[in-house]
Design an enzyme around this catalytic site. Structure first.
Site, mmCIF file in Angstrom:
data_model
loop_
_atom_site.group_PDB
_atom_site.id
_atom_site.type_symbol
_atom_site.label_atom_id
_atom_site.label_comp_id
_atom_site.label_asym_id
_atom_site.label_seq_id
_atom_site.Cartn_x
_atom_site.Cartn_y
_atom_site.Cartn_z
ATOM 1 N N SER A 45 0.821 -1.216 0.000
ATOM 2 C CA SER A 45 0.000 0.000 0.000
ATOM 3 C C SER A 45 0.849 1.257 0.000
ATOM 4 O O SER A 45 0.457 2.266 -0.596
ATOM 5 C CB SER A 45 -0.958 -0.004 1.205
ATOM 6 O OG SER A 45 -0.247 -0.070 2.415
ATOM 7 N N GLU A 46 2.028 1.224 0.658
ATOM 8 C CA GLU A 46 2.902 2.394 0.653
ATOM 9 C C GLU A 46 4.369 1.969 0.650
ATOM 10 O O GLU A 46 4.746 0.992 1.299
ATOM 11 C CB GLU A 46 2.688 3.284 1.888
ATOM 12 C CG GLU A 46 1.269 3.716 2.115
ATOM 13 C CD GLU A 46 0.804 4.841 1.217
ATOM 14 O OE1 GLU A 46 1.654 5.452 0.530
ATOM 15 O OE2 GLU A 46 -0.405 5.113 1.217
ATOM 16 N N THR A 47 5.170 2.762 -0.060
ATOM 17 C CA THR A 47 6.621 2.712 0.056
ATOM 18 C C THR A 47 7.087 4.099 0.469
ATOM 19 O O THR A 47 6.709 5.096 -0.158
ATOM 20 C CB THR A 47 7.282 2.297 -1.263
ATOM 21 O OG1 THR A 47 6.861 0.968 -1.613
ATOM 22 C CG2 THR A 47 8.796 2.319 -1.150
ATOM 23 N N CYS A 71 1.015 9.554 5.044
ATOM 24 C CA CYS A 71 0.831 8.129 5.320
ATOM 25 C C CYS A 71 1.334 7.830 6.723
ATOM 26 O O CYS A 71 2.522 8.034 7.025
ATOM 27 C CB CYS A 71 1.566 7.265 4.306
ATOM 28 S SG CYS A 71 1.411 5.494 4.676
#
Length: 267
Positions: A45-47, A71
């Site tokens: 979902s996130e980097t 985030c």
């Protein structure tokens, strides 16, 4: 060029729970296309990408589809990586986000990492037919923050039972849709859907709590909360309203340390 990469399960006390985030602590900024490509390749979902600038770290976040303004779980993961693998000794790490300003992560004695983020208080709206059709159930209230809609329902059981139509949700012009209700054993529960960002359902969404906390503070008449996100993986969060900021705390668990190849910067 070789780049270390870490995968951390945020808002989790053990692996395979919470929300996995990838973290790269950089020596230079890759191009936006390179960072987007890495995030797409990771398919999480996130980097998060962080670069030291003096005593602070500039921090950016990418989903598989785009760069985002804020985030929570990837910020928590980045703080964990700095402390555990880069020898960060201070009690608080300060991040500078080009899109969200100053953010902090404080390391607590019990192992939690407490984030300090700006509030995103939601504004009430009329119920939206397209949204209701996509979610499959009319909410008690419809609100919106800067990037997300928030739909309020009556119970934890209702939140657990929602089965959205993601093809319809993808047509909604927003980063994501928060659904929330009072919890049975915690103060409030939630789920978060973000198909427009390439994430049908996010396991645990720290940034969504910048919108939920001010709402539930008014509804419940308190400023400190225990919250739970009801995704398949699940996640625990401890939240506190602090003026125009919100504190969001949780645990982090390491899953993977690796190395990736990225192109050297062009001259």
């Amino acid at each position: 060029m070789k780049q270390k990469i870490y995968q951390i399960d945020s808002f989790a006390r053990k692996v395979f729970q919470g929300n996995p985030a990838a973290v790269c602590i950089l020596d230079y900024w890759p191009s936006p296309d390179q960072m987007q490509g890495i995030a797409e390749e990771n398919n999480l979902s996130e980097t998060a990408f962080a670069l030291a600038v003096g005593d602070h770290y500039t921090l950016r976040w990418f989903t598989p589809e785009n760069e985002v303004d804020l985030c929570g779980h990837a910020t928590l993961a980045t703080a964990f990586v700095l402390k555990e693998y880069y020898g960060y000794k201070k009690k608080t790490v300060v991040f500078d986000s080009p899109r969200s300003g100053r953010l902090e992560a404080h390391f607590e004695k019990d192992g939690k990492i407490r984030l300090n983020f700006p509030l995103d208080p939601p504004i009430g709206l009329e119920s939206l037919r397209e949204m209701n059709e996509a979610i499959g159930l009319v909410p008690q209230r419809t609100l919106r923050g800067k990037t997300d809609f928030m739909l309020v329902y009556d119970s934890e059981e209702t939140i657990r039972g929602l089965e959205p139509d993601f093809s319809l949700l993808n047509k909604i012009n927003a980063r994501g849709i928060i659904v929330t209700a009072p919890g049975d054993e915690v103060d409030f529960v939630s789920r978060f859907f973000a198909p427009k960002c390439g994430i049908p359902e996010d396991p645990v969404t720290g940034s969504a709590h910048t919108t939920m906390v001010p709402y539930w503070a008014k509804e419940l008449g308190k400023t400190e909360f225990v919250a739970k996100q009801l995704s398949k993986r699940g996640g625990e969060l401890w939240c506190k309203l602090d003026g125009d900021r919100v504190e969001i705390a949780g645990y982090a668990t390491p899953y993977l340390i690796g190395e990736i190849d990225i192109n050297s910067p062009t001259s």
